[in-house]
Scaffold this motif. Structure first.
Motif, PDB file in Angstrom:
ATOM      1  N   PHE A 105     -19.876 -27.383  42.460  1.00 13.97           N
ATOM      2  CA  PHE A 105     -19.731 -28.534  42.024  1.00 13.97           C
ATOM      3  C   PHE A 105     -18.611 -29.393  42.654  1.00 13.97           C
ATOM      4  O   PHE A 105     -18.781 -30.440  43.149  1.00 13.97           O
ATOM      5  CB  PHE A 105     -19.446 -28.705  40.425  1.00 13.97           C
ATOM      6  N   ASP A 134     -19.759 -29.929  46.525  1.00 11.81           N
ATOM      7  CA  ASP A 134     -20.719 -30.988  46.464  1.00 11.81           C
ATOM      8  C   ASP A 134     -20.097 -32.427  46.273  1.00 11.81           C
ATOM      9  O   ASP A 134     -20.220 -33.367  46.839  1.00 11.81           O
ATOM     10  CB  ASP A 134     -21.801 -30.660  45.867  1.00 11.81           C
ATOM     11  N   THR A 135     -19.496 -32.643  45.175  1.00 13.48           N
ATOM     12  CA  THR A 135     -18.873 -33.818  44.635  1.00 13.48           C
ATOM     13  C   THR A 135     -17.929 -34.404  45.464  1.00 13.48           C
ATOM     14  O   THR A 135     -17.815 -35.623  46.034  1.00 13.48           O
ATOM     15  CB  THR A 135     -18.548 -33.704  43.175  1.00 13.48           C
ATOM     16  N   SER A 136     -16.865 -33.662  45.772  1.00 14.56           N
ATOM     17  CA  SER A 136     -15.917 -34.102  46.728  1.00 14.56           C
ATOM     18  C   SER A 136     -16.624 -34.623  48.339  1.00 14.56           C
ATOM     19  O   SER A 136     -16.076 -35.711  48.818  1.00 14.56           O
ATOM     20  CB  SER A 136     -14.889 -33.052  47.155  1.00 14.56           C
ATOM     21  N   SER A 187     -19.392 -35.912  48.468  1.00 10.28           N
ATOM     22  CA  SER A 187     -20.055 -36.957  48.173  1.00 10.28           C
ATOM     23  C   SER A 187     -19.259 -38.156  48.049  1.00 10.28           C
ATOM     24  O   SER A 187     -19.679 -39.237  48.213  1.00 10.28           O
ATOM     25  CB  SER A 187     -21.098 -36.798  47.021  1.00 10.28           C
ATOM     26  N   VAL A 204     -22.978 -31.208  34.396  1.00 12.45           N
ATOM     27  CA  VAL A 204     -22.609 -32.769  34.346  1.00 12.45           C
ATOM     28  C   VAL A 204     -23.591 -33.326  33.308  1.00 12.45           C
ATOM     29  O   VAL A 204     -24.796 -33.589  33.590  1.00 12.45           O
ATOM     30  CB  VAL A 204     -22.696 -33.270  35.785  1.00 12.45           C
ATOM     31  N   THR A 210     -11.846 -36.250  38.624  1.00 14.98           N
ATOM     32  CA  THR A 210     -12.035 -36.488  37.438  1.00 14.98           C
ATOM     33  C   THR A 210     -10.961 -37.069  36.731  1.00 14.98           C
ATOM     34  O   THR A 210      -9.737 -36.987  37.310  1.00 14.98           O
ATOM     35  CB  THR A 210     -12.683 -35.374  36.567  1.00 14.98           C
ATOM     36  N   ASN A 256     -20.833 -41.774  39.396  1.00 15.73           N
ATOM     37  CA  ASN A 256     -21.449 -41.362  40.621  1.00 15.73           C
ATOM     38  C   ASN A 256     -20.823 -41.759  41.808  1.00 15.73           C
ATOM     39  O   ASN A 256     -20.169 -43.021  41.770  1.00 15.73           O
ATOM     40  CB  ASN A 256     -22.973 -41.506  40.394  1.00 15.73           C
ATOM     41  N   SER A 257     -21.189 -41.115  42.794  1.00 14.69           N
ATOM     42  CA  SER A 257     -20.610 -41.598  44.136  1.00 14.69           C
ATOM     43  C   SER A 257     -21.583 -42.900  44.578  1.00 14.69           C
ATOM     44  O   SER A 257     -21.046 -43.723  45.560  1.00 14.69           O
ATOM     45  CB  SER A 257     -20.472 -40.504  45.357  1.00 14.69           C
ATOM     46  N   TYR A 273     -12.247 -41.013  40.919  1.00 12.44           N
ATOM     47  CA  TYR A 273     -13.654 -40.855  39.577  1.00 12.44           C
ATOM     48  C   TYR A 273     -13.816 -42.183  39.325  1.00 12.44           C
ATOM     49  O   TYR A 273     -15.160 -42.197  38.935  1.00 12.44           O
ATOM     50  CB  TYR A 273     -12.892 -39.833  38.655  1.00 12.44           C
TER      51      TYR A 273
END
Length: 843
Positions: free
Chosen positions: A384, A387-389, A391, A418, A493, A501-502, A565
């Motif tokens: 997670f 992938d999130t960083s 995005s 999530v 976060t 969301n990005s 965030y």
């Protein structure tokens, strides 16, 4: 396990033992039936009888003063008395609606907010083709998700009448699908009532009561008051009260020279946990099992750790400032704070004239504080973060630290999910009135003119822009993630594990206000010619809808690039769009009933109904179509000492069904139709005295039609695909569903005992319109036992899903198309085993 649950289960064990002991001691004392309790209602123009008789008078779906007998009705209507409602073991208002064959309530989300499917009516989600009525008045003129949350079942309900299709297109809000009319229990000529105390295995304690009484001596006035209060940890225990609140109802009625008048008031204040899709193992199509650490039967994302939320909603533009927002307690759940006031006037004169008027006023808040699925399957915490960083466009060489909100370090290898915590505010207000004026033109023929008018409004706002990172387990902890390059710290976060969301999404910030007026006029005629009863009518409805919704934009809420965030959050702006529209549409119906004998009849009916756009349709589709429904049905009714049968066959055609899909390229709107044929059956067989077997079921063959183009959807790998929906089965609706209930009544010298078991089968279904989300089939087993001791005491023991079956009611509702990835699906199952015991005293 909580002390409360331990205590309640001990009480249940004692109750079960007491009932079995009573049955063993008195099993051979059977010689007389129990004397009925002194629940003596005042005389009525339409005196009710047992629900399993064709002589019972029903008042729903017709304009006849005082109602008509079921055997004379040219439509199929299902009824359940107060005692029969108890024996159906409903876990909620929506769950009770399965009493009507072909109605499938997805009773998996808790006490409220169920999706309710009516066989052959393509609705996809929510309950657009279900109208709940109180004493013949629709609780809200337009469909909305909160309808089944507007009241709860208790002992103030005398009976329910459920009508599918038929003449319902003429009356009330013109519902072409299902009308469920809940009729209140009124005062009595002799003071009488009851009080009951219930304990449940899910940590539930509940107090019910009702009292009916005459007002004054020989005044003709009667009053009643009743309701309930309860608290429950819930089968899915969120570590706080899952259900908490109560309801109070009062009636005032008066006998008139030519009829009656009654008023009622009802107040609900209740909080109920709402359960969204949860992770479930999906090793093969239609096969499901428990996900590690998360039971599909008892698991919930609710916990003390994520109970209190803060939603950032308002930006500030000074470096280091704190955005404004709101505090939300997830324990408020999806409840209701609703007030109702209504009245019914019924008059029948000797000269052939009759008048009926029904009004209802409803106002209150229908708020929701709950988690909703984001559509993403669980993944590892390290996956997670990576992938999130990416995005968010952060460098790949950052060092990550993750902690729970209690400060303890999180495991980078554990699975996380999530979820989208939401706060939805709905303030509703509605006043409606339905007026009938009838005249017997000549013997056997009555003409009725009527009007239905409703004025209503809704304020709907949502604060649901942030997502929350949680452990993928029952009662999870939120996870806080920070990234560092040795000099700067990037907060992925906030301190509660939430982030935006990005990419902005239109549903992140929401505020709209609506007002509407519905006016309908109808003309209906009923004609009795020997063994024939003919009826028909026409209705013209006009809707005016106006409203506004607030525009949004996206950006950094706190002017700080390191608080990643909220760097691309969506929020409301000080500008609005205004929408208005009006349209008219006709409906009509023609039916005929032929009495083959006193206890047997056949009927046929054709109707054309409409479904005019709701508030959401006006926003999503701008110029939504008018849905048109053509329904044809034939039926057979028969009753003998050994059998009761009500069987009907139908064909239902839909045109102009709208559907909206959100893709990465934007919103796609579809308009299509459907074709359905099916069979509804209610049969009760009594092969010998005291024993009966009841069967209620539906077979449905429904498919989409009228849309030949390729329908776009997002595949599990994120790619854009397309497929045709023509010929695909109606989603979420089973081809076959049935409920089989054998029961045995044991008369004793001290009263009576009744035992029953219900086997419920739900056939295979698909969670989407492309048949990419197979939901499989399931069964559920429930039981009940009632002991009537003398004239005053009643002991009841009931249980649902006794074998703890996993029954999937919906797949990943946020995805159109494939939903399962890596053998995991986000879906929602029915709740696990629950047993409760009630002791009631009648006086």
């Amino acid at each position: 396990m909580s002390t409360c649950k331990q205590f309640n289960r001990q009480v249940l064990a004692l109750a079960i033992g007491a009932m079995l002991a009573a049955g063993a001691v008195h099993a051979q004392d059977a010689s007389t039936q129990a004397t009925p309790s002194a629940d003596q209602s005042k005389p009525k123009a339409a005196e009710t009888k047992s629900a399993q008789t064709l002589d019972q008078v029903v008042v729903s779906g017709n304009s006849t003063s005082g109602g008509i007998k079921r055997i004379d009705a040219s439509y199929s209507i299902t009824t359940a008395t107060r005692d029969q409602i108890k024996e159906l073991n409903p876990i909620s208002v929506s769950d009770l609606l399965k009493v009507s064959p072909g109605v499938y309530p997805e009773s998996s989300g808790g006490q409220t907010g169920a999706n309710i499917e009516v066989a052959g009516f393509p609705s996809d989600s929510g309950a657009p083709f279900v109208t709940l009525q109180m004493n013949g008045s629709p609780l809200f003129p337009k469909w909305d998700y909160f309808t089944d949350a507007m009241f709860r079942l208790d002992d103030t309900i005398d009976r329910v009448e459920a009508l599918q299709g038929g003449p319902s297109v003429l009356y009330g809000n013109g519902q072409p699908g299902l009308i469920a009319n809940f009729i209140l229990r009124e005062g009595t000529g002799t003071p009488s009532g009851d009080v009951g105390l219930t304990y449940g295995s899910e940590g539930m304690v509940r107090l019910d009561g009702f009292y009916g009484f005459p007002i004054g001596k020989d005044s003709g006035w009667y009053g009643s008051i009743g309701g309930f209060w309860r608290r429950s940890d819930g089968v899915r225990d969120p570590q706080f009260a899952a259900d908490k609140g109560g309801q109070l109802t009062a009636t005032l009625s008066h006998d008139l020279q030519h009829g009656s008048i009654m008023f009622y008031a009802r107040d609900l204040k209740d909080k109920n946990q709402f359960v969204t899709d949860t992770p479930i193992l999906n090793p093969a199509p239609g096969k499901f099992s428990a996900y590690p650490g998360f039971s599909p039967l008892t698991g919930t994302f609710g916990s003390n750790a994520d109970r209190h939320q803060f939603f950032e909603t308002t930006p500030c533009f000074t470096a280091g400032c704190s955005p404004g927002g709101i505090n939300v307690d997830m324990a408020n759940g999806q409840g209701g704070d609703v007030h109702m006031l209504g009245g019914n006037l019924d008059l029948a004169f000797d000269n052939g004239w009759a008048l009926s008027d029904k009004f209802i006023f409803v106002a209150g808040n229908m708020d929701t504080s709950a988690f909703f699925s984001t559509g993403a399957n669980p993944t590892s915490l390290s996956g997670f973060i990576s992938d999130t960083s990416a995005s968010f466009g952060l460098p790949s060489n950052l060092t990550a630290t993750a902690t729970y909100t209690n400060g303890k370090p999180a495991n980078m290898n554990e699975n996380v999910t999530v979820q989208n915590p939401e706060y939805i505010h709905k303030r509703i207000q509605s006043v409606s009135n339905e007026f009938h004026l009838s005249k017997e033109l000549f013997e056997g023929n009555t003409l009725t003119f009527g009007n239905y008018t409703a004025v209503f409004s809704e304020h709907h706002s949502e604060a649901n822009g942030s997502n929350q990172l949680l452990q993928a387990k029952n009662n999870p902890n939120p996870i806080v993630v920070n990234l560092s390059d040795g000099t700067n710290t990037y907060a992925l976060t906030d301190s509660r594990g939430t982030f935006w969301n990005s990419q902005p999404q239109s549903w992140m910030a929401f505020n709209e206000r609506w007002h509407a007026t519905t006016t309908a006029f109808f003309l209906a005629d009923e004609w009795n010619i020997g063994k024939w009863r003919l009826d028909g009518g026409m209705r013209i409805q006009h809707d005016d809808i106006g409203g506004s919704f607030q525009n949004t934009t996206s950006g950094d809420l706190d002017n700080n690039p390191y608080t990643v965030y909220n760097n691309n959050a969506e929020y409301l702006t000080n500008s609005y769009q205004h929408i208005s529209g009006s349209r008219s549409a006709p409906s009509w119906t023609v039916g005929a009933n032929y009495a083959l004998s006193k206890n047997m009849s056949v009927y046929g009916r054709v109707n054309d109904g409409v479904f005019l756009p709701s508030f959401d349709d006006m926003v999503n589709l701008q110029k939504p179509p008018t849905e048109k429904i053509h329904n044809m049905e034939v039926g057979f009714k028969y009753q003998a000492p050994w059998i009761f049968a009500d069987i009907s066959a139908y064909r239902r055609l839909f045109h102009g069904v709208p559907y909206s899909i959100m893709l990465s390229s934007g919103q796609v709107n579809l308009v299509y139709g459907s074709v359905t044929k099916g069979l509804n059956a209610q049969v009760t067989v009594t092969p010998f005295e005291h024993f009966s077997v009841a069967l209620s079921g539906n077979y449905m063959d429904g498919h989409y039609s009228g849309y030949d183009s390729c329908v776009p959807y997002v595949g599990q790998d994120g790619s854009n695909l397309c497929s045709s929906i023509n010929g695909k089965r109606l989603d979420r609706q089973p081809k076959l569903q049935y409920r089989l209930t054998p029961s045995y009544t044991m008369p004793t010298s001290w009263g009576s005992m009744k035992f029953w078991v219900t086997y419920e089968h739900m056939g295979d279904r698909y969670g989407d319109q492309l048949q990419q989300q197979p939901l499989g089939s399931y069964y559920a087993l429930s039981f009940g036992a009632i002991a009537n001791i003398g004239q005053n005491w009643q002991l009841t023991l009931r249980g649902t899903n006794m074998t703890n079956q996993i029954g999937i009611t919906e797949g990943n509702a946020r995805l159109f198309g494939f939903a399962s990835g890596g053998g995991v699906i986000l879906a929602r199952s029915i709740e696990g085993r629950e047993v409760n015991f009630q002791a009631k005293y009648k006086f």
